[in-house]
Design a protein around this motif. Sequence first.
Motif, short mmCIF file in Angstrom:
data_model
loop_
_atom_site.label_atom_id
_atom_site.label_comp_id
_atom_site.label_asym_id
_atom_site.label_seq_id
_atom_site.Cartn_x
_atom_site.Cartn_y
_atom_site.Cartn_z
N GLN A 88 14.06 -5.39 37.04
CA GLN A 88 13.45 -4.07 36.78
C GLN A 88 13.71 -3.63 35.34
O GLN A 88 12.83 -3.12 34.65
N SER A 89 14.95 -3.81 34.83
CA SER A 89 15.27 -3.42 33.45
C SER A 89 14.45 -4.22 32.45
O SER A 89 13.89 -3.67 31.50
N SER A 90 14.40 -5.55 32.71
CA SER A 90 13.61 -6.38 31.78
C SER A 90 12.13 -6.01 31.82
O SER A 90 11.46 -5.98 30.79
N LEU A 92 10.98 -3.03 32.56
CA LEU A 92 10.86 -1.76 31.84
C LEU A 92 10.85 -1.98 30.33
O LEU A 92 10.06 -1.38 29.60
N ARG A 93 11.78 -2.85 29.88
CA ARG A 93 11.81 -3.14 28.43
C ARG A 93 10.50 -3.79 27.98
O ARG A 93 9.94 -3.47 26.92
N ALA A 94 9.99 -4.73 28.82
CA ALA A 94 8.73 -5.38 28.45
C ALA A 94 7.59 -4.38 28.39
O ALA A 94 6.75 -4.39 27.47
N THR A 96 7.91 -1.13 27.86
CA THR A 96 8.14 -0.26 26.70
C THR A 96 7.70 -0.94 25.41
O THR A 96 7.01 -0.34 24.56
N ASP A 97 8.09 -2.22 25.29
CA ASP A 97 7.68 -2.96 24.09
C ASP A 97 6.15 -3.11 24.03
O ASP A 97 5.54 -2.98 22.95
N HIS A 98 5.57 -3.37 25.21
CA HIS A 98 4.10 -3.50 25.23
C HIS A 98 3.42 -2.19 24.84
O HIS A 98 2.44 -2.18 24.08
N ASP A 99 3.96 -1.06 25.36
CA ASP A 99 3.39 0.25 24.99
C ASP A 99 3.55 0.51 23.50
O ASP A 99 2.63 1.00 22.83
#
Length: 260
Positions: A88-90, A92-94, A96-99
Amino acid sequence: QRMSCGYILCTVLLSVAVLLAVTVTGAILFMNHYHTPVTESPPVISTNPEEANALVTIEKADSSRINIFIDPNCPSAAGTLGRVEGLQSSLLRALTDHDAEAKATKSQQKALLVTVADEVAKLLSHAVQLRADCDGLKKGHSAMGQELSALQGEQGRLIQLLSESQTNMARLVSSVSDVLDTLQKERGGARPRLKADLQRAPARGARPRGCSNGSRPRDCFDIYASGQQEDGIYSIFPTHYPDGFQVYCDMTTDGGGWTV
């Protein structure tokens, strides 16, 4: 929403796995403690002497077998939840980075679109200016063509005038030449006569003519100015010859008053 669905799905799968393990364990325990009637022979439960990876083998009275397989590496609930949280964290990070990348890409695309719009506007204005210049050049070319035609017409008229002037000049030169020839002939005929008249002694009692007012003329022009306008022999008294002498005065050619 995707994260919530994945989390719920993992939780459901983990619950199903735990329930299945509990069920199998209960079934094994139940089979170990269950006593069949005397009429039936109890099933034979043994470890897997033949089947690989089989934890327990149950052989019934009808010679049917049940092999129970349990994965020794079956994940625990805590490990599964930890992996799910890490996933889930990864995720979310992915996301966030994509956004962030999407926002950066959108900003770059927007800036690029603004730049392209500015360049297109400049090109349009430049095209309009070029069109105006082209129209001006066409008008100037047309005006130059008209002026060139007018100059060619003027050149033709000048050539015609020069030709006519040359013709008239040739006629004038011919006329002047004829007049000069005539005058030369007349003077050639008049000189002997003039010389004879001058050498001929004047008649008795005749006096050479002078100015009508009795003054002493210096040349034939003074005589002409005094009113004597007939060709003939007159007496003149130049400054350098005060005693005077007789000359022939031409009072008709080119206005008269010529001292010959």
